[in-house]
Write a protein that holds these residues in place. Structure first.
Motif, PDB file in Angstrom:
ATOM      1  N   ILE A 443     -45.919   3.471  53.257  1.00 28.49           N
ATOM      2  CA  ILE A 443     -45.424   3.334  54.625  1.00 28.49           C
ATOM      3  C   ILE A 443     -46.240   4.194  55.571  1.00 28.49           C
ATOM      4  O   ILE A 443     -47.004   5.067  55.140  1.00 28.49           O
ATOM      5  CB  ILE A 443     -43.939   3.731  54.730  1.00 28.49           C
ATOM      6  N   ASN A 444     -46.071   3.943  56.855  1.00 26.52           N
ATOM      7  CA  ASN A 444     -46.531   4.832  57.910  1.00 26.52           C
ATOM      8  C   ASN A 444     -45.313   5.327  58.673  1.00 26.52           C
ATOM      9  O   ASN A 444     -44.417   4.546  58.977  1.00 26.52           O
ATOM     10  CB  ASN A 444     -47.475   4.120  58.882  1.00 26.52           C
ATOM     11  N   GLY A 445     -45.277   6.616  58.983  1.00 26.14           N
ATOM     12  CA  GLY A 445     -44.122   7.147  59.689  1.00 26.14           C
ATOM     13  C   GLY A 445     -44.325   8.584  60.096  1.00 26.14           C
ATOM     14  O   GLY A 445     -45.395   9.170  59.882  1.00 26.14           O
ATOM     15  N   THR A 453     -39.039   8.557  60.843  1.00 30.75           N
ATOM     16  CA  THR A 453     -39.186   7.347  61.644  1.00 30.75           C
ATOM     17  C   THR A 453     -40.295   6.509  61.030  1.00 30.75           C
ATOM     18  O   THR A 453     -41.470   6.901  61.044  1.00 30.75           O
ATOM     19  CB  THR A 453     -39.539   7.696  63.098  1.00 30.75           C
ATOM     20  N   VAL A 454     -39.929   5.366  60.443  1.00 32.24           N
ATOM     21  CA  VAL A 454     -40.880   4.486  59.761  1.00 32.24           C
ATOM     22  C   VAL A 454     -41.381   3.454  60.759  1.00 32.24           C
ATOM     23  O   VAL A 454     -40.596   2.676  61.315  1.00 32.24           O
ATOM     24  CB  VAL A 454     -40.228   3.811  58.548  1.00 32.24           C
ATOM     25  N   THR A 455     -42.681   3.452  61.009  1.00 32.71           N
ATOM     26  CA  THR A 455     -43.270   2.514  61.974  1.00 32.71           C
ATOM     27  C   THR A 455     -43.914   1.317  61.297  1.00 32.71           C
ATOM     28  O   THR A 455     -44.202   0.314  61.956  1.00 32.71           O
ATOM     29  CB  THR A 455     -44.328   3.234  62.820  1.00 32.71           C
ATOM     30  N   ARG A 456     -44.140   1.405  59.977  1.00 31.51           N
ATOM     31  CA  ARG A 456     -44.825   0.313  59.292  1.00 31.51           C
ATOM     32  C   ARG A 456     -44.518   0.375  57.807  1.00 31.51           C
ATOM     33  O   ARG A 456     -44.548   1.451  57.212  1.00 31.51           O
ATOM     34  CB  ARG A 456     -46.334   0.424  59.527  1.00 31.51           C
ATOM     35  N   ILE A 457     -44.197  -0.788  57.234  1.00 26.75           N
ATOM     36  CA  ILE A 457     -44.036  -0.919  55.789  1.00 26.75           C
ATOM     37  C   ILE A 457     -45.270  -1.650  55.268  1.00 26.75           C
ATOM     38  O   ILE A 457     -45.473  -2.834  55.542  1.00 26.75           O
ATOM     39  CB  ILE A 457     -42.764  -1.684  55.406  1.00 26.75           C
ATOM     40  N   GLY A 485     -32.587   0.070  62.191  1.00 24.44           N
ATOM     41  CA  GLY A 485     -33.601  -0.790  61.611  1.00 24.44           C
ATOM     42  C   GLY A 485     -33.077  -1.603  60.458  1.00 24.44           C
ATOM     43  O   GLY A 485     -31.955  -1.417  59.968  1.00 24.44           O
ATOM     44  N   THR A 490     -38.675  -0.908  58.461  1.00 27.08           N
ATOM     45  CA  THR A 490     -38.966  -0.011  59.576  1.00 27.08           C
ATOM     46  C   THR A 490     -37.671   0.409  60.247  1.00 27.08           C
ATOM     47  O   THR A 490     -36.699  -0.335  60.298  1.00 27.08           O
ATOM     48  CB  THR A 490     -39.887  -0.702  60.589  1.00 27.08           C
ATOM     49  N   ASN A 505     -47.445   8.569  62.477  1.00 25.95           N
ATOM     50  CA  ASN A 505     -47.957   7.480  61.642  1.00 25.95           C
ATOM     51  C   ASN A 505     -48.662   7.994  60.382  1.00 25.95           C
ATOM     52  O   ASN A 505     -49.692   7.468  59.959  1.00 25.95           O
ATOM     53  CB  ASN A 505     -48.902   6.581  62.436  1.00 25.95           C
TER      54      ASN A 505
END
Length: 680
Positions: A443-445, A453-457, A485, A490, A505
């Protein structure tokens, strides 16, 4: 007389020259052997008082003291001593017999000075005399103290350089126990040879300004350490049987376990080292000064069985501290223009003969060869990694001051086929069967103040109870809930560590703990590794580098200056990548005026070929070809055109015999009809 007797009696007191302690005052007449003297006649126990005659003599004054019957040995003299006590004649006589004769002082008896010290040398055997060192409590005999170390001269070695002395030293060596420290006194002449060294013994030889090692004379013994103080401290050793090798002759060890020291973050760049070597080349010095010199001579002949290393540097990383294998800095603080070899990091290789022979069948092919000025290895580590096994003890990472425990790293392959590393959260033992290790979610977060806070899986999904890890935060955090979410996607999650933080991120992994016997496994990292840059050059703003990689005129390149033939290059990688406007020069001749006469670059949406800085040919992003000058067909005679080998459709050649272009078609070469160019 009494004063002389008292002084003489003081001389027989035990010497305090070694112990340096105050002796309590004990007058002789108070000692038991003098205080119990009695009369030897019939009226023993009835001391006689000395009477003074009251009648003056005829000549004036007093008459002698003669009691009836004469003086007796138990006659009591009142107030005889300075403390006011009385004494008998028998006491006085015995104390006189027990006192030191004045004529013996300085001969048979050592005198004492005002500080109760012996000012003259002591002769005779003092080996059993007790002594304490300053600040210690337990006294030991002088013989016991001198036995702590050995001196060859004490054992009868003449140390005169004679051949007979070698046999005597061999005998002394053979009689000494393992671990002995042996001194060779100053001005001795001994070449350090032990005729029959015992590899099972480990001695330390200390030469006091007597031995000068030039690098070839071997020190005594086999595996023994020698110290010389002639021109400076020299520590040497020679091993003939390396099966008995213990450790380096000189070992410097330093353990830093201070949790409060602020290092590079507080601009504290100095390293706390196990050893520091410093040197100063003064303003009047001619140079050639180094704080440390490393030299090695290799005479072995085992090219594939062993290797010798001039300066081995090994760093092991078990935690999250940054590590640098080799940090070399050259700093010019002169404020003056550089001259000669102003600041260099030099790597020289002096050799003879060709490495890959020109008649070798492999000559010219991409290979490292046998000699390499720089040999760089990039690979994931296997030595500290283990495979899963049942009922096996595993260790967690070191924690707390004083701990140096290294974690057990487990390599397992997920369902995706990617190998991963896991490590135990606490010490324990694996179970009877291997558990299932999942692929981690990618993930990105961002983690901040107890929130993820997860912005991308990128891959997988998140679950409550998963631990999240990456370069940041340093320690894994556990997901305790989701506040917004799509479930597992996300959105915003809560974590159990409000102090953990990461960058925006941040690339993160998420995976659950895996139960296994008495331990839990924590996901760590992927097994296969990557390195961002093998060589990265940086500079301060405004500074420049003339040549990043250069070759001298005497260098002959037999294969390629850069060869990536054997490398795998993926679809987003390039062998050379340049920014817009940066050029490749095809016309360099070693002069500044000859630079960039024929260049290739990319700018304004086209690949451009320039001559003298002027574009003459370009290929646009749409594939269109544009030339700044008219194109020119090759010119041939009719016979040459007909003889041209393997022509293909569309090929054009100018026919000089017919003065017109010829085009090759499926039916052969055809002349193109031409007409005059209109006047306007």
């Amino acid at each position: 007389m009494i004063k002389r007797l008292s002084f003489a009696a003081a001389l027989v007191l035990p010497s305090v020259a070694f112990a340096q302690t105050a002796v309590p005052i004990r007058p002789n007449h108070t000692l038991p052997q003098y205080g119990a003297v009695t009369a030897a006649n019939s009226n023993a126990g009835a001391p006689r008082a000395m009477l003074r005659m009251a009648t003056p003599s005829a000549t004036g004054g007093y008459s002698p003291l003669w009691p009836p019957g004469g003086l007796r040995k138990d006659t009591l003299i009142p107030s005889l001593y300075t403390d006011g006590s009385s004494g008998t004649l028998d006491q006085i006589g015995r104390m006189a017999d027990g006192s030191v004769q004045q004529t013996d002082i300085g001969g048979r008896v050592a005198p004492l000075d005002a500080n109760r010290m012996m000012p003259s040398p002591v002769s005779g055997d003092t080996s059993s005399a007790p002594a304490t060192s300053a600040g210690t409590l337990t006294a030991r005999s002088l013989s016991a103290r001198f036995a702590d170390t050995h001196n060859l001269a004490d054992y009868g070695a003449s140390l005169n350089g004679s051949p007979d002395d070698l046999g005597k030293i061999q005998s002394i060596y053979s009689s000494m126990p393992d671990g002995s420290v042996v001194h060779i006194p100053n001005n001795s002449r001994w070449n350090g040879i032990i005729q029959n060294p015992d590899p099972q013994k480990n001695f330390t030889w200390v030469f006091d300004k007597t031995y000068d090692f030039s690098g070839y004379e071997h020190p005594p013994g086999d595996g023994d350490t020698s110290l010389s103080h002639k021109y400076g401290l020299e520590i040497t050793r020679m091993d003939r049987d390396t099966k008995n090798w213990r450790q380096s002759p000189l070992l410097a060890f330093y353990w830093n376990d201070d949790p409060s020291y602020c290092g590079a973050y507080c601009s504290n760049w100095n390293q706390q080292s196990a050893a520091t070597f410093s040197a100063i080349s003064g303003p009047t010095a001619q140079g050639n000064t180094s704080p440390v010199a490393v030299g090695m001579r290799s005479f072995g002949n085992n090219p594939s069985a062993s290797y010798d290393v001039g300066l081995p540097v090994t760093v092991f990383k078990y935690g999250q501290n940054s590590i640098w294998g080799l940090d070399i800095s050259t700093n010019d603080y002169s404020g003056k223009s550089p001259s000669a070899f102003a600041t260099w990091n030099e790597f020289d290789m002096w050799t003879n003969g060709q490495d890959i022979k020109t008649w070798d069948l492999g000559y010219g092919t991409p290979q490292a060869g046998h000699r390499s000025v720089f040999y760089v290895t990039i690979a994931h580590e296997h030595s500290e990694v283990t495979s899963w096994s049942a009922k096996t003890a595993m260790k967690a990472h070191a924690s707390g001051r004083g701990s140096v425990q290294t974690a057990s790293l487990l390599s397992v392959t997920g369902k995706s086929g990617v190998p991963y590393l896991w490590y135990p959260v606490t010490d324990g033992t694996t179970g009877a069967t291997q558990p299932a290790f999942p692929d981690p979610a990618k993930i990105n977060g961002k983690i901040s103040k107890g929130t993820l806070t997860v912005t991308r899986i990128v891959d997988g999904a998140l679950s409550i109870g998963d631990t999240v890890t990456g370069a940041n935060p340093i320690s894994p955090v556990k997901i305790t809930g989701q506040t917004s979410g799509a479930a597992g996607g996300t959105g915003v999650y809560t974590v159990d560590d409000t102090g953990a933080s990461s960058n925006d991120n941040e690339p993160l992994y998420a995976a659950p703990h895996v139960a296994d016997g008495s331990i839990y496994w924590q996901f760590g990292e992927e097994l296969n590794s990557s390195v961002s840059s093998v060589l990265w050059v940086t500079a301060s703003s405004g500074d420049s580098v003339d040549t990043a990689i250069g070759f001298d005129k005497n260098v002959t390149i037999s294969n390629a200056a850069l060869d990536t033939t054997l490398a795998a290059v993926n679809d987003k990688a390039a062998v050379v990548r340049m920014a817009s406007g940066q050029v490749i020069d095809f016309s360099g001749n070693g002069t500044r005026t000859g630079a960039n006469r024929h260049t290739l670059d990319y700018e304004n949406g086209a690949l451009r070929y320039k001559v003298g800085g002027v574009p003459v040919l370009s290929i646009g992003d749409d594939g269109s070809l544009q030339s700044a000058l008219p194109s020119r067909l090759p010119v041939m005679t009719r016979a040459q055109i007909r003889a041209y080998p393997s022509p293909v459709k569309g090929m054009e050649i100018y026919d000089s015999d017919d003065d017109t272009p010829a085009v090759y078609t499926g039916a052969g070469w055809k002349l193109m009809p031409l007409s005059d160019l209109p006047a306007n």
